[in-house]
Design a protein around this motif. Structure first.
Motif: not given
Length: 759
Positions: A268-276, A348-354
């Motif tokens: 599931p963590l790869t479902a998000f595109a990497l943020t800047p 790294f986790l902060a954008p995923l949480i957001n």
């Protein structure tokens, strides 16, 4: 709070009660600290020196590296003597020789046993007597003043370039002309005298000294107090009771029937595109491994000083990079790279949480924080160099050079800037976490709330290291120093790591959110129950009273309790790799987390408790048993955690990169094998041999030149080279793997799916 109300109230209650204990007896630390006499005078009224001279000596000691060159009250480095124990023994033997010549016309060693016993009785009466009057003036006899002067003369020669003591300086890994200023050397001897006076003088209304009879010194009857023995026995009983209750609670209160969630088809963590901001974390990972390799080479270099003193395989390098400096850099670089690894995983986790989004200017904040870390690291290292080289003005040393206190060696300005950087990290984390925490979408937010609390604690509690100053009492300084070294690192970083891993695994769908939340809340309560008041176990002999020893002994025993079940935690973490084929990508981060559990049990648990009971620490404080615990716990636990986090973040920054199995095996197993060899073949045997000497003769002897330069101990220090080389090879292997991953820009074949292991 929902179904977790009891667990939350338990955690909150633990924090309130335990911090109340830490604060209440912390006030006693201030009240009961050994006094610094306003004046030290002889019986005929001659002024020897005053309080300002003693404090000037404290600053002079800080400027040469302080705890990185020998130790005071057992805290510091291990090659040079403990200056407290060494000064005390030298002054006592000088007094006995002077008394023997005055009363019997012979050296003390030539007197018969009965006559020697009579002189020792006089010695004990004079030295254990307090001698401080209502005006805070310490009066010493003319004979003692002469013994003090003889001892001071030896130290003046030792810290200068006196050619007669060059061999001794080599044995102690001291550079030539360690403290060039004769005036500052004189001040430093007065500070050493004061630390020895506190260790020999009985506290008013008590039959033990200000340092609870530490160090062991038979000449004046310094032996373990009755309270020491009682609380040592009780700490073992408390440990056994804690283990028993934990096993029962683990068996009956833990839910055994909760079904595991069905693992998703893809991570599931790869479902998000990497943020800047996430794409900007590669440089953090490079900084982690760069500082790691630097620290490891410094460790081998510093360890070699223990066998050649001033040379590196015949090359005299001590005038440029002396032992005190390289040991400072070794410890400080470890703290920097481990902290950077933790900061990176949080960012790294902060954008995923957001929800996979960056708050505005998050990438800028990540970049600013990185360069701030580099600036503080480089600036503090330069300050350390200029201070120990005695090229920095004395007035600047504490602020820009070297504070002299182990683990908080960096100058105060750099310490403040480091805290500012940590607070910036806290802001960046909260910008990502708070919107998700405050969003009303019906999701269970308990685990996220605990993660937020642990992030806040990391950001705020480092500031405890600013509550002492350059001329603060050594006892008070130790109280606040251990807030950082023990409470901030071993308490709140432990909680953050536990919660962060639980959050990651639950976000992956590998464990249920309810199980992750329950385990995290329970673990946090257990860690902090012993960890907060357990801070006092570092202060048994630092000028504190019996209640501090009692609280420290009782609760530090409880620190070991949760480490007993870490084998199960390690197995649960390792078993996650069979839950889904894509978990093969996380094999090496998972192995690092398994190593964390193992070294937590052995390094923090077994080796930690080996030195925790007061009766044990009384004899082994300041011996090589301490670095056994320090290496196994600091690197074994927090080092492997930071490396695991680094590999995990790298896995998602470069999802197509394939870890090299041979390279990772060299890295992972080299680090573990090197650490085992370092401890088992060198540090632990030396520590145990010193332990016997400390019990039979006294701490001064266990750290003396005559004892430490025995051929057996020299050989054991040489043997450490094998473990160091294996460890260095492992570090290079793992670091090179991270660098290769960061350099990888083209997609690589995905790894073959891992086959589930048979049940």
């Amino acid at each position: 709070m929902g179904p977790y109300k009891k667990l939350w109230f338990t955690l909150i209650g633990v924090c309130i009660v335990m911090f109340s204990l830490l604060g209440y007896y912390g006030a006693d630390v201030y009240r009961s600290a050994p006094p610094i006499p306003a004046q030290v005078v002889t019986q005929n009224g001659k002024l020897l020196f005053g309080k300002d001279d003693i404090l000037d000596g404290q600053t002079a000691w800080q400027s040469v590296g302080g705890m990185q060159l020998g130790s005071i009250w057992g805290h510091g480095a291990y090659q040079a003597p403990d200056w407290t124990a060494d000064w005390l023994h030298r002054e006592l033997t000088a007094w006995l020789d002077l008394a023997a010549q005055e009363q019997h016309g012979q050296p003390y060693a030539q007197l018969d046993a009965v006559t020697q016993g009579g002189l020792r009785a006089q010695l004990q009466q004079e030295y254990r007597g307090n001698g401080v009057d209502a005006d805070n003036r310490l009066t010493v006899s003319a004979r003692r003043a002469q013994a003090m002067a003889q001892t001071a003369a030896y130290y003046d020669r030792l810290f200068s370039a006196d050619p007669e003591l060059r061999t001794t300086r080599q044995s102690f890994a001291m550079k030539e002309d360690t403290l060039p200023s004769a005036e500052r050397r004189e001040d430093m001897t007065q500070f050493f005298f004061w630390t020895a006076w506190a260790a020999a003088t009985e506290r008013p209304g008590s039959n033990v000294t200000y340092t609870n009879n530490w160090p062991h010194e038979p000449l004046i009857g310094n032996a373990p107090s009755s309270e020491n023995v009682v609380w040592s026995v009780l700490s073992v009983v408390i440990l056994l009771a804690g283990i028993g209750f934990l096993v029962w609670g683990w068996a009956f209160l833990r839910r055994h029937d909760e079904p595991q969630p069905v693992a998703p088809a893809r991570d599931p963590l790869t479902a998000f595109a990497l943020t800047p901001s996430q794409r900007g974390l590669g440089k953090y990972l490079f900084l982690v491994v760069a500082l790691f390799v630097f620290q490891v080479f410094l460790g081998g270099f510093t360890a070699h000083y223990t066998v050649e003193g001033q040379h590196f395989y015949g090359i005299d390098v001590s005038q440029w990079f002396p032992y005190a400096l390289t040991r400072t850099w070794h410890i400080q670089s470890a703290l920097f790279w481990i902290a950077t690894g933790f900061l990176a995983v949080g960012l790294f986790l902060a954008p995923l949480i957001n929800g996979g989004r960056d708050p505005k200017f998050q990438r800028l904040g990540v970049d600013v924080l990185f360069w701030a870390l580099v600036f503080v690291c480089v600036g503090s290292f330069i300050g350390n160099y200029l201070a120990i080289a005695q090229k920095m003005p004395a007035a600047w040393n504490f602020w820009l050079g070297h504070q002299g206190y182990e683990y908080i060696d960096l100058g105060r300005l750099w310490q403040i800037l480091k805290w500012v950087g940590i607070l910036l990290w806290l802001v960046l984390m909260l910008r990502g976490v708070l919107p998700a925490l405050l969003k009303k979408n019906g999701e269970d937010k308990n685990l996220l709330a605990l993660l937020t609390a642990s992030v806040g604690a990391i950001g705020l509690f480092y500031g405890a290291g600013l509550f002492y100053g350059e001329r603060t009492s050594l006892t008070v300084m130790e109280y606040w120093r251990w807030w950082v070294v023990h409470l901030w690192v071993e308490g709140f970083f432990e909680v953050f790591a536990t919660v962060a891993l639980a959050f990651v695994f639950s976000s992956m769908g590998l464990v249920s959110r309810s199980l992750a939340t329950t385990a995290s809340l329970a673990s946090a309560s257990l860690f902090l129950l012993g960890g907060i008041p357990g801070t006092f176990h570092h202060l048994y002999f630092a000028g504190t009273t019996t209640p501090v020893m009692a609280v420290g002994a009782a609760f530090s025993a409880l620190e070991v309790v949760p480490l007993i079940v870490l084998g199960h935690e390690a197995w649960e973490n390792w078993r996650l790799k069979t839950r889904a084929p894509w978990m093969a990508n996380l094999k090496w981060p998972l192995l690092c987390f398994v190593a964390v559990a193992f070294w937590n049990m052995l390094g923090a648990g077994v080796f930690g408790f080996m030195i925790n009971p007061p009766i044990s620490l009384y004899y082994v404080q300041g011996l090589n048993t301490t670095p056994v615990h320090a290496h196994a716990a600091l690197f074994g636990v927090y080092g492997f955690l930071a490396l695991g986090f680094t590999l995990m973040v790298l896995r998602y920054l470069r999802p197509q990169f394939v870890f090299s199995e041979p390279l990772m095996k060299i890295g992972f197993w080299g680090l573990n094998a090197g650490l085992v060899l370092m401890i088992a073949t060198s540090l632990l045997p030396i520590g145990l041999i010193q332990f016997h000497a400390s019990v039979s003769e006294g701490l001064w002897y266990a750290r003396s030149e005559a004892f430490m330069q025995q051929s057996l101990l020299q050989t054991l220090r040489w043997v450490r080279t094998f473990g160091d080389v294996v460890f260095i090879v492992g570090a290079l292997g793992l670091a090179w793997q991270v660098v290769l991953g960061l350099m990888s820009r083209t997609p690589a074949p995905a790894p073959a799916a891992a086959q589930p292991e048979p049940a």
